[in-house]
Design a protein around this motif. Structure first.
Motif, PDB file in Angstrom:
ATOM      1  N   SER A 142       6.629   2.161 -16.637  1.00 55.47           N
ATOM      2  CA  SER A 142       7.772   1.808 -17.494  1.00 55.47           C
ATOM      3  C   SER A 142       9.054   2.537 -17.106  1.00 55.47           C
ATOM      4  CB  SER A 142       7.466   2.067 -18.982  1.00 55.47           C
ATOM      5  OG  SER A 142       6.412   1.240 -19.405  1.00 55.47           O
ATOM      6  N   VAL A 143       9.106   3.029 -15.858  1.00 59.99           N
ATOM      7  CA  VAL A 143      10.301   3.712 -15.349  1.00 59.99           C
ATOM      8  C   VAL A 143      10.803   2.933 -14.150  1.00 59.99           C
ATOM      9  CG1 VAL A 143      11.183   5.852 -14.327  1.00 59.99           C
ATOM     10  CG2 VAL A 143       9.417   5.951 -16.118  1.00 59.99           C
ATOM     11  N   ALA A 144      12.060   2.510 -14.187  1.00 55.13           N
ATOM     12  CA  ALA A 144      12.627   1.774 -13.061  1.00 55.13           C
ATOM     13  C   ALA A 144      12.689   2.670 -11.822  1.00 55.13           C
ATOM     14  CB  ALA A 144      14.016   1.257 -13.403  1.00 55.13           C
ATOM     15  N   PRO A 145      12.245   2.155 -10.673  1.00 53.80           N
ATOM     16  CA  PRO A 145      12.301   2.978  -9.459  1.00 53.80           C
ATOM     17  C   PRO A 145      13.741   3.237  -9.026  1.00 53.80           C
ATOM     18  CG  PRO A 145      11.532   0.770  -8.944  1.00 53.80           C
ATOM     19  CD  PRO A 145      11.688   0.828 -10.427  1.00 53.80           C
ATOM     20  N   ARG A 146      13.961   4.423  -8.444  1.00 55.60           N
ATOM     21  CA  ARG A 146      15.281   4.794  -7.925  1.00 55.60           C
ATOM     22  C   ARG A 146      15.165   5.021  -6.442  1.00 55.60           C
ATOM     23  NH1 ARG A 146      16.595   9.873 -11.550  1.00 55.60           N
ATOM     24  NH2 ARG A 146      15.002  10.526 -10.114  1.00 55.60           N
ATOM     25  N   LYS A 147      16.262   4.792  -5.734  1.00 59.80           N
ATOM     26  CA  LYS A 147      16.307   5.096  -4.298  1.00 59.80           C
ATOM     27  C   LYS A 147      16.334   6.606  -4.131  1.00 59.80           C
ATOM     28  CE  LYS A 147      16.764   1.476  -1.593  1.00 59.80           C
ATOM     29  NZ  LYS A 147      15.853   1.226  -0.521  1.00 59.80           N
ATOM     30  N   ASN A 148      15.537   7.093  -3.201  1.00 58.64           N
ATOM     31  CA  ASN A 148      15.518   8.539  -2.915  1.00 58.64           C
ATOM     32  C   ASN A 148      16.429   8.854  -1.753  1.00 58.64           C
ATOM     33  OD1 ASN A 148      13.724   8.928  -4.961  1.00 58.64           O
ATOM     34  ND2 ASN A 148      11.927   8.883  -3.627  1.00 58.64           N
ATOM     35  N   SER A 154       0.833  -1.210   0.000  1.00 58.95           N
ATOM     36  CA  SER A 154       0.000   0.000   0.000  1.00 58.95           C
ATOM     37  C   SER A 154       0.862   1.253   0.000  1.00 58.95           C
ATOM     38  CB  SER A 154      -0.935   0.008   1.214  1.00 58.95           C
ATOM     39  OG  SER A 154      -1.884  -1.021   1.109  1.00 58.95           O
ATOM     40  N   SER A 155       1.921   1.245   0.803  1.00 58.93           N
ATOM     41  CA  SER A 155       2.850   2.371   0.848  1.00 58.93           C
ATOM     42  C   SER A 155       3.511   2.583  -0.512  1.00 58.93           C
ATOM     43  CB  SER A 155       3.904   2.120   1.924  1.00 58.93           C
ATOM     44  OG  SER A 155       4.920   3.080   1.883  1.00 58.93           O
ATOM     45  N   ASN A 156       3.914   1.484  -1.153  1.00 58.44           N
ATOM     46  CA  ASN A 156       4.561   1.590  -2.464  1.00 58.44           C
ATOM     47  C   ASN A 156       3.597   2.088  -3.536  1.00 58.44           C
ATOM     48  OD1 ASN A 156       7.040   0.816  -1.518  1.00 58.44           O
ATOM     49  ND2 ASN A 156       6.849  -1.305  -2.178  1.00 58.44           N
ATOM     50  N   GLU A 157       2.305   1.731  -3.407  1.00 60.01           N
ATOM     51  CA  GLU A 157       1.319   2.221  -4.368  1.00 60.01           C
ATOM     52  C   GLU A 157       1.185   3.738  -4.274  1.00 60.01           C
ATOM     53  OE1 GLU A 157      -1.481  -1.773  -4.669  1.00 60.01           O
ATOM     54  OE2 GLU A 157      -1.941  -0.259  -3.142  1.00 60.01           O
ATOM     55  N   VAL A 158       1.311   4.288  -3.081  1.00 61.83           N
ATOM     56  CA  VAL A 158       1.268   5.735  -2.892  1.00 61.83           C
ATOM     57  C   VAL A 158       2.581   6.364  -3.355  1.00 61.83           C
ATOM     58  CG1 VAL A 158       1.167   7.570  -1.156  1.00 61.83           C
ATOM     59  CG2 VAL A 158      -0.406   5.621  -1.014  1.00 61.83           C
ATOM     60  N   ARG A 159       3.675   5.745  -2.988  1.00 62.85           N
ATOM     61  CA  ARG A 159       5.008   6.278  -3.306  1.00 62.85           C
ATOM     62  C   ARG A 159       5.299   6.255  -4.802  1.00 62.85           C
ATOM     63  NH1 ARG A 159      10.624   3.638  -1.200  1.00 62.85           N
ATOM     64  NH2 ARG A 159      12.005   5.243  -2.010  1.00 62.85           N
ATOM     65  N   PHE A 160       4.794   5.234  -5.496  1.00 66.41           N
ATOM     66  CA  PHE A 160       5.063   5.069  -6.918  1.00 66.41           C
ATOM     67  C   PHE A 160       3.754   4.982  -7.702  1.00 66.41           C
ATOM     68  CE2 PHE A 160       8.580   2.874  -4.681  1.00 66.41           C
ATOM     69  CZ  PHE A 160       9.626   3.683  -5.080  1.00 66.41           C
ATOM     70  N   PRO A 161       3.011   6.083  -7.804  1.00 66.15           N
ATOM     71  CA  PRO A 161       1.763   6.035  -8.556  1.00 66.15           C
ATOM     72  C   PRO A 161       2.038   5.718 -10.032  1.00 66.15           C
ATOM     73  CG  PRO A 161       2.356   8.306  -8.046  1.00 66.15           C
ATOM     74  CD  PRO A 161       3.341   7.423  -7.329  1.00 66.15           C
ATOM     75  N   VAL A 162       1.055   5.093 -10.669  1.00 62.50           N
ATOM     76  CA  VAL A 162       1.216   4.717 -12.079  1.00 62.50           C
ATOM     77  C   VAL A 162       1.623   5.941 -12.891  1.00 62.50           C
ATOM     78  CG1 VAL A 162       0.028   3.836 -14.113  1.00 62.50           C
ATOM     79  CG2 VAL A 162      -0.401   2.793 -11.877  1.00 62.50           C
ATOM     80  N   GLU A 163       0.917   7.035 -12.671  1.00 62.30           N
ATOM     81  CA  GLU A 163       1.255   8.288 -13.343  1.00 62.30           C
ATOM     82  C   GLU A 163       2.662   8.717 -12.915  1.00 62.30           C
ATOM     83  OE1 GLU A 163       0.416  11.740 -15.675  1.00 62.30           O
ATOM     84  OE2 GLU A 163      -0.903  10.021 -15.358  1.00 62.30           O
TER      85      GLU A 163
END
Length: 115
Positions: free
Chosen positions: A109-115, A96-105
């Protein structure tokens, strides 16, 4: 009883029957888990990218992957049991946290990066 609860209980009983609980402190279980993840990684380490999708479904690699992934799962379940983490609940919260942190918009197609 869920599959996760059943596996956790079976691991607990397996451990208790062998009197291995004294060896299953959080650090030791974590190191065992890391070792099993290393064995899993070793199976895939040198597979060329263009053959991976087919190779992982072919024997004997498929069976070896299943064995190592099972070891990882069982050590993770044992660790969660020892430290008292409700793993399904924690995983749902993390997703659930990741769904908020990484919204589809903005992340499709973009690899996640560490913040």
């Amino acid at each position: 009883m869920s599959d996760i609860e059943d596996l956790t209980l079976r691991m607990r009983r397996f451990t208790e029957a062998r009197d291995w609980g004294r060896f299953h402190d959080p650090k030791s279980l974590t190191l065992a888990l890391v070792g099993e993840v290393g064995e899993l990684a070793e199976l895939l380490q040198w597979l060329p990218h263009n053959v991976q999708a087919q190779a992982v479904r072919a024997e004997p690699l498929h069976s070896r992957l299943a064995e190592e992934m099972s070891d990882v799962l069982l050590y993770l379940l044992r660790l969660s049991d020892v430290v008292g983490v409700d793993l399904p609940t924690a995983a749902r919260q993390k997703l659930s946290s990741n769904e908020v942190r990484f919204p589809v918009e903005g992340h499709k197609s973009v690899a996640p990066r560490k913040n």
